[in-house]
Design a protein around this motif. Structure first.
Motif, mmCIF file in Angstrom:
data_model
loop_
_atom_site.group_PDB
_atom_site.id
_atom_site.type_symbol
_atom_site.label_atom_id
_atom_site.label_comp_id
_atom_site.label_asym_id
_atom_site.label_seq_id
_atom_site.Cartn_x
_atom_site.Cartn_y
_atom_site.Cartn_z
ATOM 1 N N ASN A 29 0.823 -1.214 0.000
ATOM 2 C CA ASN A 29 0.000 0.000 0.000
ATOM 3 C C ASN A 29 0.859 1.267 0.000
ATOM 4 N N ILE A 30 1.931 1.244 -0.785
ATOM 5 C CA ILE A 30 2.812 2.398 -0.944
ATOM 6 C C ILE A 30 2.444 3.095 -2.241
ATOM 7 N N LYS A 31 2.408 4.413 -2.210
ATOM 8 C CA LYS A 31 2.065 5.225 -3.372
ATOM 9 C C LYS A 31 3.327 5.934 -3.881
ATOM 10 N N GLY A 32 3.349 6.257 -5.168
ATOM 11 C CA GLY A 32 4.477 6.977 -5.744
ATOM 12 C C GLY A 32 4.819 6.456 -7.117
ATOM 13 N N TYR A 33 6.115 6.333 -7.386
ATOM 14 C CA TYR A 33 6.537 5.870 -8.706
ATOM 15 C C TYR A 33 7.944 5.291 -8.669
ATOM 16 N N VAL A 34 8.284 4.579 -9.741
ATOM 17 C CA VAL A 34 9.640 4.086 -9.982
ATOM 18 C C VAL A 34 9.993 4.459 -11.418
ATOM 19 N N MET A 35 11.255 4.847 -11.651
ATOM 20 C CA MET A 35 11.636 5.342 -12.962
ATOM 21 C C MET A 35 13.135 5.126 -13.213
ATOM 22 N N ASN A 36 13.457 4.686 -14.429
ATOM 23 C CA ASN A 36 14.859 4.588 -14.836
ATOM 24 C C ASN A 36 15.447 5.980 -14.998
ATOM 25 N N MET A 37 16.712 6.124 -14.621
ATOM 26 C CA MET A 37 17.419 7.390 -14.773
ATOM 27 C C MET A 37 18.473 7.249 -15.871
ATOM 28 N N PRO A 38 18.849 8.349 -16.517
ATOM 29 C CA PRO A 38 19.806 8.285 -17.624
ATOM 30 C C PRO A 38 21.172 7.706 -17.245
ATOM 31 N N GLY A 40 21.767 5.126 -15.440
ATOM 32 C CA GLY A 40 21.699 3.695 -15.163
ATOM 33 C C GLY A 40 21.119 3.348 -13.809
ATOM 34 N N SER A 41 20.863 4.358 -12.988
ATOM 35 C CA SER A 41 20.239 4.118 -11.685
ATOM 36 C C SER A 41 18.727 4.098 -11.838
ATOM 37 N N VAL A 42 18.038 3.831 -10.736
ATOM 38 C CA VAL A 42 16.579 3.854 -10.695
ATOM 39 C C VAL A 42 16.162 4.765 -9.546
ATOM 40 N N GLU A 43 15.208 5.651 -9.826
ATOM 41 C CA GLU A 43 14.648 6.525 -8.796
ATOM 42 C C GLU A 43 13.315 5.950 -8.343
ATOM 43 N N ILE A 44 13.110 5.939 -7.027
ATOM 44 C CA ILE A 44 11.846 5.494 -6.452
ATOM 45 C C ILE A 44 11.344 6.586 -5.518
ATOM 46 N N TRP A 45 10.116 7.031 -5.742
ATOM 47 C CA TRP A 45 9.445 7.954 -4.831
ATOM 48 C C TRP A 45 8.369 7.148 -4.132
ATOM 49 N N ALA A 46 8.418 7.076 -2.823
ATOM 50 C CA ALA A 46 7.498 6.218 -2.080
ATOM 51 C C ALA A 46 6.860 6.981 -0.925
ATOM 52 N N PRO A 78 8.936 15.611 1.067
ATOM 53 C CA PRO A 78 7.551 15.985 1.391
ATOM 54 C C PRO A 78 6.550 15.054 0.705
ATOM 55 N N VAL A 79 5.496 14.706 1.405
ATOM 56 C CA VAL A 79 4.443 13.874 0.830
ATOM 57 C C VAL A 79 3.714 14.684 -0.240
ATOM 58 N N GLN A 80 3.585 14.101 -1.428
ATOM 59 C CA GLN A 80 2.931 14.761 -2.549
ATOM 60 C C GLN A 80 1.473 14.332 -2.719
ATOM 61 N N GLY A 81 1.069 13.279 -2.049
ATOM 62 C CA GLY A 81 -0.314 12.835 -2.125
ATOM 63 C C GLY A 81 -0.630 11.942 -3.313
ATOM 64 N N TYR A 82 0.329 11.127 -3.740
ATOM 65 C CA TYR A 82 0.067 10.184 -4.834
ATOM 66 C C TYR A 82 -1.085 9.260 -4.435
ATOM 67 N N THR A 83 -1.890 8.868 -5.418
ATOM 68 C CA THR A 83 -3.046 8.009 -5.149
ATOM 69 C C THR A 83 -2.801 6.561 -5.535
ATOM 70 N N HIS A 84 -1.698 6.284 -6.223
ATOM 71 C CA HIS A 84 -1.345 4.923 -6.616
ATOM 72 C C HIS A 84 0.165 4.865 -6.882
ATOM 73 N N PHE A 85 0.667 3.684 -7.180
ATOM 74 C CA PHE A 85 2.080 3.522 -7.519
ATOM 75 C C PHE A 85 2.153 3.227 -9.013
ATOM 76 N N SER A 86 3.121 3.820 -9.692
ATOM 77 C CA SER A 86 3.215 3.630 -11.147
ATOM 78 C C SER A 86 4.668 3.517 -11.592
ATOM 79 N N ILE A 87 4.819 2.993 -12.799
ATOM 80 C CA ILE A 87 6.112 2.924 -13.453
ATOM 81 C C ILE A 87 6.173 4.061 -14.455
ATOM 82 N N LYS A 88 7.150 4.936 -14.280
ATOM 83 C CA LYS A 88 7.359 6.028 -15.244
ATOM 84 C C LYS A 88 8.432 5.612 -16.228
ATOM 85 N N TYR A 89 8.330 6.126 -17.426
ATOM 86 C CA TYR A 89 9.310 5.780 -18.459
ATOM 87 C C TYR A 89 10.161 6.951 -18.812
#
Length: 89
Positions: A29-38, A40-46, A78-89
């Protein structure tokens, strides 16, 4: 509810890592996103409860069996108030 930003380094792109993180986040039940970075790392906002984020970080470190995490940077954000978790491209 707290927010965390993770930058994950290692073999984390092209190995199903984002899909793994997405599934774990939804189960916890974590909200936010995961995204590849240029670089080679991965950013996760949770965003979630502290105990869920603690468990989440352990899953990040463990990976999905195909990934290999060399290092993880973590910061409170800071909490941004995401309503779901998603994969960003």
């Amino acid at each position: 509810m707290i927010g965390k930003r993770y930058i994950v380094y290692g073999r984390v792109q092209g190995v199903g890592f984002r899909w793994f993180i997405n599934n774990v986040a939804e189960n916890l039940n974590i909200k936010g996103y995961v995204m590849n970075m240029p670089d080679g790392s991965v950013e996760i906002w949770a965003e979630g409860e502290a105990d869920s984020l603690y468990t989440f970080k352990n899953y990040i470190l463990k990976g999905n069996g195909f990934s290999f995490v060399e290092n993880i940077e973590e910061e409170i954000v800071p909490v941004q108030g995401y309503t779901h978790f998603s994969i960003k491209y």
